[in-house]
Design a protein around this motif. Sequence first.
Motif, PDB file in Angstrom:
ATOM      1  N   SER A  17      40.437  45.224  47.353  1.00 20.05           N
ATOM      2  CA  SER A  17      40.043  45.265  45.944  1.00 20.05           C
ATOM      3  C   SER A  17      40.518  44.005  45.222  1.00 20.05           C
ATOM      4  O   SER A  17      41.490  43.361  45.635  1.00 20.05           O
ATOM      5  N   GLN A  82      36.617  45.466  37.890  1.00 12.89           N
ATOM      6  CA  GLN A  82      37.375  46.019  39.005  1.00 12.89           C
ATOM      7  C   GLN A  82      36.440  46.148  40.197  1.00 12.89           C
ATOM      8  O   GLN A  82      35.419  46.829  40.110  1.00 12.89           O
ATOM      9  N   ASN A  84      36.135  47.241  44.071  1.00 15.76           N
ATOM     10  CA  ASN A  84      36.721  47.987  45.185  1.00 15.76           C
ATOM     11  C   ASN A  84      35.793  47.945  46.392  1.00 15.76           C
ATOM     12  O   ASN A  84      34.601  47.655  46.264  1.00 15.76           O
TER      13      ASN A  84
END
Length: 119
Positions: A17, A82, A84
Amino acid sequence: QVQLRESGGGLVQAGDSLRLSCTASGRTLSAVAMGWFRQAPGKEREFVASIRWSGGTTYYADSVKGRFSISRERARYTTYLQMNSLKPDDTAVYHCAVQSVGATEYNHWGQGTQVTVSS
C-alpha cells in the motif's frame, strides 16, 4: 497562481500500500473538485479518482475501484489517495489536479510523483 505539491510515491512490491498526498497553495483557491490522474510510460494520461470539494462525492476508474480511496481535508486544501493491493499495472507518475470554480475542466496540475510496483 495555484501550486499543487504531491508526495508519497515510491517503490513497493505487489500487494503493498501507499498513500499519496496533494496540497494546494498559492492564491485563494475555490475548487469544484480535486482529482488524481496517472501516466505510465508510453501511455496516455488516465483518470484515477476524484472528489467533489463541497459534498465529498467520490469517483473512481474501474481499474482501481475497491483498492484505492480518495479523501480530502478541506481546511488544509489537501487530498489523499490511499492505494491498497497495488499491482505492477499501477506503476505510473501520479498527478494531482484541481478544477477551479468556473472552470470546465481540471485547470491546475501538480508535477507528479512516481509510483513503481514491482512483481
